[in-house]
Design a protein around this motif. Structure first.
Motif, PDB file in Angstrom:
ATOM      1  N   ALA A 133      44.324  48.540  41.423  1.00  0.00           N
ATOM      2  CA  ALA A 133      43.927  47.224  41.933  1.00  0.00           C
ATOM      3  C   ALA A 133      42.718  47.401  42.855  1.00  0.00           C
ATOM      4  O   ALA A 133      41.707  46.688  42.746  1.00  0.00           O
ATOM      5  CB  ALA A 133      45.095  46.570  42.678  1.00  0.00           C
ATOM      6  N   GLY A 134      42.802  48.380  43.749  1.00  0.00           N
ATOM      7  CA  GLY A 134      41.692  48.641  44.670  1.00  0.00           C
ATOM      8  C   GLY A 134      40.470  49.166  43.942  1.00  0.00           C
ATOM      9  O   GLY A 134      39.336  48.756  44.212  1.00  0.00           O
ATOM     10  N   ALA A 135      40.705  50.066  42.987  1.00  0.00           N
ATOM     11  CA  ALA A 135      39.574  50.705  42.285  1.00  0.00           C
ATOM     12  C   ALA A 135      38.746  49.663  41.543  1.00  0.00           C
ATOM     13  O   ALA A 135      37.510  49.712  41.549  1.00  0.00           O
ATOM     14  CB  ALA A 135      40.092  51.760  41.325  1.00  0.00           C
ATOM     15  N   ALA A 154      40.841  35.352  26.957  1.00  0.00           N
ATOM     16  CA  ALA A 154      41.029  34.755  28.291  1.00  0.00           C
ATOM     17  C   ALA A 154      41.183  35.841  29.357  1.00  0.00           C
ATOM     18  O   ALA A 154      40.590  35.758  30.439  1.00  0.00           O
ATOM     19  CB  ALA A 154      42.263  33.846  28.281  1.00  0.00           C
ATOM     20  N   TRP A 155      41.957  36.875  29.040  1.00  0.00           N
ATOM     21  CA  TRP A 155      42.200  37.918  30.043  1.00  0.00           C
ATOM     22  C   TRP A 155      40.910  38.691  30.350  1.00  0.00           C
ATOM     23  O   TRP A 155      40.612  39.000  31.506  1.00  0.00           O
ATOM     24  CB  TRP A 155      43.285  38.876  29.549  1.00  0.00           C
ATOM     25  N   SER A 156      40.125  38.977  29.315  1.00  0.00           N
ATOM     26  CA  SER A 156      38.896  39.750  29.544  1.00  0.00           C
ATOM     27  C   SER A 156      37.863  38.919  30.310  1.00  0.00           C
ATOM     28  O   SER A 156      36.964  39.478  30.942  1.00  0.00           O
ATOM     29  CB  SER A 156      38.306  40.234  28.214  1.00  0.00           C
ATOM     30  N   ALA A 157      38.016  37.583  30.258  1.00  0.00           N
ATOM     31  CA  ALA A 157      37.068  36.728  30.986  1.00  0.00           C
ATOM     32  C   ALA A 157      37.602  36.343  32.371  1.00  0.00           C
ATOM     33  O   ALA A 157      36.916  35.661  33.138  1.00  0.00           O
ATOM     34  CB  ALA A 157      36.815  35.448  30.175  1.00  0.00           C
ATOM     35  N   SER A 158      38.813  36.786  32.709  1.00  0.00           N
ATOM     36  CA  SER A 158      39.399  36.391  34.002  1.00  0.00           C
ATOM     37  C   SER A 158      38.669  37.107  35.136  1.00  0.00           C
ATOM     38  O   SER A 158      38.002  38.130  34.937  1.00  0.00           O
ATOM     39  CB  SER A 158      40.890  36.733  34.033  1.00  0.00           C
ATOM     40  N   ALA A 159      38.824  36.554  36.344  1.00  0.00           N
ATOM     41  CA  ALA A 159      38.149  37.149  37.502  1.00  0.00           C
ATOM     42  C   ALA A 159      38.791  38.490  37.833  1.00  0.00           C
ATOM     43  O   ALA A 159      40.009  38.663  37.706  1.00  0.00           O
ATOM     44  CB  ALA A 159      38.278  36.211  38.700  1.00  0.00           C
ATOM     45  N   THR A 160      37.949  39.425  38.284  1.00  0.00           N
ATOM     46  CA  THR A 160      38.464  40.748  38.682  1.00  0.00           C
ATOM     47  C   THR A 160      39.574  40.582  39.714  1.00  0.00           C
ATOM     48  O   THR A 160      40.604  41.267  39.666  1.00  0.00           O
ATOM     49  CB  THR A 160      37.310  41.582  39.293  1.00  0.00           C
ATOM     50  N   ALA A 161      39.383  39.663  40.650  1.00  0.00           N
ATOM     51  CA  ALA A 161      40.374  39.482  41.720  1.00  0.00           C
ATOM     52  C   ALA A 161      41.719  39.040  41.151  1.00  0.00           C
ATOM     53  O   ALA A 161      42.769  39.449  41.646  1.00  0.00           O
ATOM     54  CB  ALA A 161      39.867  38.466  42.733  1.00  0.00           C
TER      55      ALA A 161
END
Ligand code: NAD
Length: 502
Positions: free
Chosen positions: A136-138, A78-85
């Protein structure tokens, strides 16, 4: 004095040394729940400035690590499929939460490690905040490569999360170095099992509390406390841990590498250093003295980047060394929790004894102690603390043990050189190659010498000026791989090239 009970799970017995601050006992965080070691074993957490028990942590073993890795593995899809944002927002929220609690966390770091609370307030905790914000920004702004093949085909590269990472950190910059690994690992969609040093576990426990409070999904961040050869080794050896980011000593790094290599894990090793400071006669002398003293004695000399081997061009040797000794003497060891203190305790009595052994070796080998070389006399409870005075040693062969082995304490050796060639030779003749700083007003020399130094990082007319985008790491026995900026994002991911015929 009560210290951040809100950050650490409650229902805890208080620490036992009378007068010690009330710090709840540390626990592991596994699959979203705080827990003790399965067999109930604990380790003491000692305040090195007063030699008093602060609290305890679990002495975890392979069964605890197994549970943490299983939780991380379950959370990965689930975490690896979560949105980057979503991931970047979590890191930003962690940064905000750490910033809000800067004072409390700085106090924990100081109690645990012996470092001045002023240093933890100015460096350790703000840099942990910066690490979370930066990654977070990178990850929000990351780019990937595209290689068009003259109209025949198009290659593009995706970066995919790897899986479960083991993150193992040392005691000298506890939260700062942990955040340097946790932030990019989570940003790239991995789940983690973190093991902080058993000597300084308090802020890692606090970070676990923060992630829980912020509602991080269960199992994304797991924390396992314990000894290196037990909990640490079990993480490295676990077949479901697909990568290990390790920061610590060179001998431990070799053991980690030996255990990880047969399983072809992704491995980053940030290890020890014996960093040279090169001072040329044309330098801005006052600045060079202040810079060399800071490089030698910051955090009581317990930073992997500290410059403990100071090479000075002969025409200014005496003047420089006299001024350096004055700077060293001005650093008076004192109560780390006093905001006015600039020089605290070492991390433990055992470490102080190791430092003292190297000074004894230097005496045996003909070294001349210009200052320090002993534990200071301090009043009251501090008399039991692991303090050691800033020490400058002259007259040693640059090949002696004290001048070439990592001491990781407030001890510097000074050595004269006659020309650039000799300076470079002396700088490079150790097994380590982490960092160097050089002081000169000659720009051509700065370029020329920097290019010849066998170091992962070179500072010119400064020290420890950090840009989080640049590659961080060492060569030779100082480690393998680089972290920082895109180097961390690449380490904590697998690249997948896709070639499309047009
Ligand atoms: P250490 O090697 O004793 O321990 C580091 C971590 O590894 C701890 O969490 C420890 O519990 C764990 N560990 C110990 N044995 C292990 C094993 N067999 N398997 C897995 N994990 C194990 O180092 P330390 O004394 O905590 O830290 C000081 C060292 O760290 C110095 O050499 C310093 O130069 C180095 N360091 C390097 C950097 C860098 O970026 N290059 C930064 C900070 C510190």
């Amino acid at each position: 004095m009560t210290v951040v009970p809100s950050l650490v799970p409650s229902a805890t017995p208080r620490s036992k040394t009378p007068g010690a601050p009330a710090i709840p006992r540390g626990q592991n965080l596994i699959g979203g729940g705080f827990c003790d070691a399965r067999d109930g074993a604990t380790l003491p957490v000692i305040d090195p400035a007063r030699d008093r028990l602060l609290t305890t942590i679990p002495a975890s073993g392979a069964a605890d690590v197994d549970a943490a890795v299983a939780a991380a593995r379950d959370a990965f899809p689930a975490w690896s499929a979560s949105a980057t944002a979503e991931r970047a927002d979590l890191l930003d929220a962690v940064a905000d939460a750490i910033e809000r609690r800067l004072g409390e966390l700085a106090l924990l770091e100081s109690l645990d490690n012996g470092k001045p609370v002023s240093l933890a307030r100015a460096v350790d905790i703000p840099r942990a905040v910066a690490n979370f914000r930066f990654f977070a920004g990178a990850v929000r702004h990351q780019q990937t490569a595209c290689h068009p093949m003259d109209g025949d085909a198009l290659n593009y590269t995706l970066r995919r999360p790897v899986g479960v990472f083991g993150l193992i950190t040392p005691w000298n910059l506890p939260l700062y170095l942990l955040s340097w690994k946790v932030a990019p690992a989570l940003a790239m969609g991995n789940t983690v099992v973190a093991k902080p040093s058993e000597l300084t576990p308090l802020t890692a426990t606090a970070l676990a509390g923060i992630l829980q409070e912020l509602g991080a999904p269960a199992g994304v961040f797991n924390l396992v406390h314990g000894r290196g050869h037990e909990a640490g080794q079990a993480i490295v050896e676990h077949p479901d841990v697909r990568g290990v980011s390790f920061t610590g000593g060179t001998a431990t790094g070799a053991r980690v590498a030996a255990a990880a290599a047969p399983m072809f894990k992704k491995l980053s090793l940030e290890l020890g250093g014996k960093n040279p400071t090169l001072v040329f006669a044309d330098c801005e002398l006052d600045e060079a003295v202040r810079g060399a003293a800071r490089a030698g004695f910051a955090n009581q000399g317990q930073i992997c980047l500290c410059g403990s081997r100071i090479l000075v061009e002969r025409p200014i040797y005496r003047r420089f060394v006299d001024a350096l000794v004055e700077e060293a003497r001005a650093r008076t060891p004192g109560d780390p929790q006093d905001p006015a203190t600039g020089f605290g305790a070492l991390v433990s009595a055992a470490h102080r004894d190791k430092v003292a052994r190297y000074v004894a070796l230097a005496r045996r080998d003909g070294g001349v102690l210009l200052c320090g070389g002993r534990a200071p006399e301090l009043p009251g409870e501090l008399a039991r603390g692991a303090f050691y005075e800033p020490t400058v040693i002259d007259g040693l062969s640059p090949a002696s043990e004290t001048a070439t082995e990592e001491i990781f304490g407030p001890v510097v050796t000074v050595h004269p050189f006659d020309d650039e060639r000799e300076a470079v030779r002396l700088a490079n003749c150790v097994r380590y190659g982490l960092a160097a700083s050089l002081w000169t007003r000659d720009l051509a020399r700065a370029h020329r010498v920097s290019a010849q130094l066998a170091s992962g990082m070179v500072w010119v007319n400064t020290w420890l000026l950090r840009d989080l985008r640049v590659p961080f790491g060492g060569m030779k026995d100082s480690g393998v791989g680089r972290e920082g900026g895109r180097f961390s994002l690449e380490f904590f991911s697998e690249s997948r090239n896709i070639c499309i015929k047009l």
